[in-house]
Design a protein around this motif. Structure first.
Motif, short mmCIF file in Angstrom:
data_model
loop_
_atom_site.label_atom_id
_atom_site.label_comp_id
_atom_site.label_asym_id
_atom_site.label_seq_id
_atom_site.Cartn_x
_atom_site.Cartn_y
_atom_site.Cartn_z
N LYS A 279 0.82 -1.21 0.00
CA LYS A 279 0.00 0.00 0.00
C LYS A 279 0.86 1.27 0.00
CE LYS A 279 -3.77 -2.29 2.46
NZ LYS A 279 -4.56 -2.34 3.70
N TYR A 308 1.24 -6.68 -4.97
CA TYR A 308 -0.17 -7.00 -4.71
C TYR A 308 -0.50 -8.42 -5.16
CZ TYR A 308 -1.97 -2.49 -3.12
OH TYR A 308 -2.25 -1.37 -2.38
N GLU A 313 -7.37 -5.12 -7.10
CA GLU A 313 -6.41 -4.08 -6.73
C GLU A 313 -5.16 -4.15 -7.59
OE1 GLU A 313 -6.87 -2.88 -2.11
OE2 GLU A 313 -6.32 -4.97 -2.44
#
Length: 418
Positions: A279, A308, A313
């Motif tokens: 993130k 990821y 996402e």
């Protein structure tokens, strides 16, 4: 007899005077100290502080007396009532020196003495005087606890600026204290309360600088590490970076966005094993993108895509990377061929991770246009042929046909009025 003495003491003021004379000539030999203690208690309760001090002092001269601890404690409170705050602090410190065993024990005179000493210090004028006083007495094992409790007491009274001063005094006196990161956080929290955002941020930045796991201070104070400190610094680092990012984005302030990017980078260096790495890497890419640093943004988007797991996402991050490379292609004057090649490579690398077939189709279509712009017609043609064979092509062409039809109808309907 002691009971006769007590009878005279409680019966009347006149008999009380006779009681003093009895004590003075030591008529009651065995309970002299107890008699002095009871008399001191009487004076304390009736507000006769001078007489109470005299009688308590008579007892504390005998350190082995069973009344010593209680008398020392009450003597400290008598000085406090007489507004002799330095003497009060001195007395409570004597009691602490006798009773301290390396940690605070609840429910006894030790706890009461620490609490009372903070009350006495609360009447000193300014943290400088408190610091000077404590240093003159020699810093004890319990001194950090006293200063912390003093700051908490002042905070509860709503004297936030003074509480900040006391906490800063703590840092000055105990630069290697194991709870120092949390003192910094308390100071920052107080700045937040008084709406001093800038000093709040600076305080947390200093705390992160000193106590991140890679710093020399951290390794000195926590040779075996500290999960509590790691958690505090970890979360504070993210909050600081996000704050700069939000401020920079709202104000379109490039320098602030660059600071945000640097803070994200520092976090990744300080916490390489963090569960937030994917993130934060994505946020770093977005900070670079917002700062119009598209080369750096594209590289960080790629790193984030690799971090990821498969899913929506990851797919979105890949599209962000491709979009950034497309911007670079439009801006570039000399490396267009390398950029479009990189786009092509990413489309191959992430072919199974790009979940939105319409977005993928449009990117490939624009890539074919890039090849055409570069004069590589063979590559453009092969790309378009492959696109025509995809399931998305039919959806795209139907959608565009419908858009053109609706557009023509709208122009026909409105043309008489334009």
């Amino acid at each position: 007899d002691i009971f006769v003495c007590f009878f005279f003491f409680f019966s009347s003021r006149r008999r009380h005077t006779r009681y003093i004379s009895v004590t003075g000539v030591q008529t009651c030999a065995l309970p002299i100290l107890e008699t002095s203690f009871r008399l001191a208690e009487f004076y304390f309760e009736t507000g006769q502080t001078g007489e109470a001090i005299q009688n308590y002092n008579r007892i504390v001269e005998q350190a082995d007396s069973i009344f010593y601890d209680q008398s020392l404690y009450k003597l400290g409170w008598t000085y406090y009532k007489a507004e002799e705050f330095k003497s009060s602090a001195d007395t409570f410190m004597l009691l602490l020196d006798k009773s301290w065993e390396g940690e605070l024990k609840k429910g006894g005179l030790m706890e009461e003495a620490i609490s009372s000493m903070t009350m006495a210090l609360n009447h000193f004028k300014g943290m400088e005087n408190i610091t000077r006083y404590l240093q003159s007495k020699g810093l004890k094992d319990y001194t950090p606890l006293i200063i912390k409790m003093l700051a908490e007491r002042i905070f509860e009274e709503g004297r936030y600026a003074t509480a900040i001063s006391v906490y800063k005094g703590f840092i000055q006196l105990f630069p290697d204290a194991v709870n120092l990161p949390f003192i910094y956080e308390e100071i920052a929290r107080l700045y937040d309360i008084v709406d001093d955002d800038e000093n709040g941020v600076k305080t947390r930045e200093e705390m992160v600088r000193l106590f991140n796991p890679q710093s020399g201070q951290y390794k000195k104070v926590y040779p075996a590490g500290s999960k509590e400190v790691d958690k505090l610094v970890h979360n504070s680092s993210i909050s600081i970076a996000k704050l700069y990012h939000a401020r920079g984005k709202d104000a379109q302030d490039i320098p602030l966005l660059r600071i945000a990017a640097r803070k994200y980078m520092e976090f990744l260096g300080n916490f390489p094993e963090s569960t937030e790495t994917n993130k934060i890497t994505l946020l770093l890419a977005e900070a670079y993108f917002d700062a119009k640093m598209f080369v750096e943004a594209a590289l960080e988007y790629e790193k984030a895509a690799d971090l990821y797991p498969e899913g929506d996402e990851k797919s979105d991050v890949i599209y962000s990377a491709l979009l950034t490379y497309e911007i670079l292609f439009r801006q570039s004057k000399s490396n267009k061929d390398k950029i479009v090649t990189r786009i092509d490579q990413l489309l191959v690398k992430y072919s199974n991770s790009m979940l939105n077939e319409i977005k993928t189709f449009k990117i490939k279509e624009r890539m074919a246009n890039m090849y055409t712009e570069l004069g590589n017609y063979a590559k453009a043609r092969s790309t378009l042929i492959l696109l025509a064979e995809t399931t998305a092509s039919e959806k795209i062409y139907v959608t565009r046909s419908e858009e053109r039809r609706v557009g023509k109808e709208c122009r026909s309907r409105w043309s008489p009025y334009h």
